[in-house]
Enzyme design. Structure first.
Site, PDB file in Angstrom:
ATOM      1  N   LYS A  11      78.768  50.841  64.354  1.00 43.20           N
ATOM      2  CA  LYS A  11      79.522  50.371  63.194  1.00 43.20           C
ATOM      3  C   LYS A  11      80.757  49.561  63.623  1.00 43.20           C
ATOM      4  CE  LYS A  11      77.868  54.173  60.261  1.00 43.20           C
ATOM      5  NZ  LYS A  11      78.288  55.308  59.367  1.00 43.20           N
ATOM      6  N   TYR A  51      73.131  50.748  51.640  1.00 44.20           N
ATOM      7  CA  TYR A  51      73.642  52.083  51.284  1.00 44.20           C
ATOM      8  C   TYR A  51      73.453  52.383  49.795  1.00 44.20           C
ATOM      9  CZ  TYR A  51      75.757  52.840  55.898  1.00 44.20           C
ATOM     10  OH  TYR A  51      75.967  53.045  57.249  1.00 44.20           O
ATOM     11  N   ASN A 114      82.781  56.623  61.362  1.00 42.40           N
ATOM     12  CA  ASN A 114      82.124  57.572  62.267  1.00 42.40           C
ATOM     13  C   ASN A 114      81.200  56.924  63.304  1.00 42.40           C
ATOM     14  OD1 ASN A 114      80.119  56.915  60.525  1.00 42.40           O
ATOM     15  ND2 ASN A 114      79.734  58.995  59.785  1.00 42.40           N
ATOM     16  N   HIS A 117      75.421  54.774  62.910  1.00 38.72           N
ATOM     17  CA  HIS A 117      74.436  55.161  61.893  1.00 38.72           C
ATOM     18  C   HIS A 117      73.178  55.638  62.597  1.00 38.72           C
ATOM     19  CE1 HIS A 117      71.834  54.931  58.357  1.00 38.72           C
ATOM     20  NE2 HIS A 117      70.943  54.358  59.144  1.00 38.72           N
ATOM     21  N   GLU A 128      64.902  50.518  57.192  1.00 40.73           N
ATOM     22  CA  GLU A 128      66.177  50.022  57.727  1.00 40.73           C
ATOM     23  C   GLU A 128      65.958  49.055  58.896  1.00 40.73           C
ATOM     24  OE1 GLU A 128      68.570  54.072  56.384  1.00 40.73           O
ATOM     25  OE2 GLU A 128      68.306  53.676  58.529  1.00 40.73           O
TER      26      GLU A 128
END
Ligand code: IDP
Ligand code: MG
Length: 139
Positions: A11, A51, A114, A117, A128
């Site tokens: 990310k 998302y 975080n 993914h 995805e």
């Protein structure tokens, strides 16, 4: 449905902090083969679509803002039992709850930012992966 592939994104916080190499090394050391890999940046529409399952959640706006603020590294990974084993490697969504040695324990700042993914099912791994890569980019 194949069970040996998952999809990941390093990310924006991971890219900003210079953690691409260290995280890819952890992924490699855990026995995942890289099927596809690129640095890219999601548009707002991309992040809202990726998302979409979370669009009613209170953090949705913050999540879209975060995921679009800079480049990410997207990858398709291959290993037996890929989805589950990769979720184990990255650790809990909240790094405060993540096990020692996991990628989120090592590199994530908070439940929102975080670091990585990981797909949550074989079906979502395929969806995805196809969101980010064409067949010509998978090896
Ligand atoms: P996961 O990434 O571990 O599968 P999900 O529940 O699917 O976790 O949430 C997707 C992403 O949304 C998380 O990785 C994180 O970036 C963000 N997120 C989840 N819960 C929260 C929260 O409570 N506050 C802010 N961001 C959150
Ligand atoms: Mg999830």
């Amino acid at each position: 449905m194949r069970t040996d592939r998952t999809f990941t994104m390093l990310k924006p916080d991971s890219v900003e902090k210079g953690h691409i190499g260290a995280i890819l090394e952890k992924i490699n050391a855990a026995g995942f083969r890289i099927v596809a890999l690129k640095e890219t940046q999601m548009t707002t529409a991309d992040a809202q679509a990726f998302y979409a399952v979370h669009n009613e959640r209170p953090f949705f706006g913050e999540l879209v803002e975060y995921m679009t603020r800079g480049p990410i590294v997207a990858a398709i990974l291959e290993k037996d039992n890929a989805v589950e084993d990769f979720r184990t490697l990255i650790g809990a969504t909240n790094p405060a709850d993540a096990a020692e040695g996991t990628i989120r324990k090592l590199y994530a700042a908070s439940i929102g930012e975080n670091a990585v993914h990981g797909s949550d099912s074989d079906e979502n791994a395929a969806i995805e992966g196809a969101f980010h890569f064409s067949g010509r980019e998978m090896f």
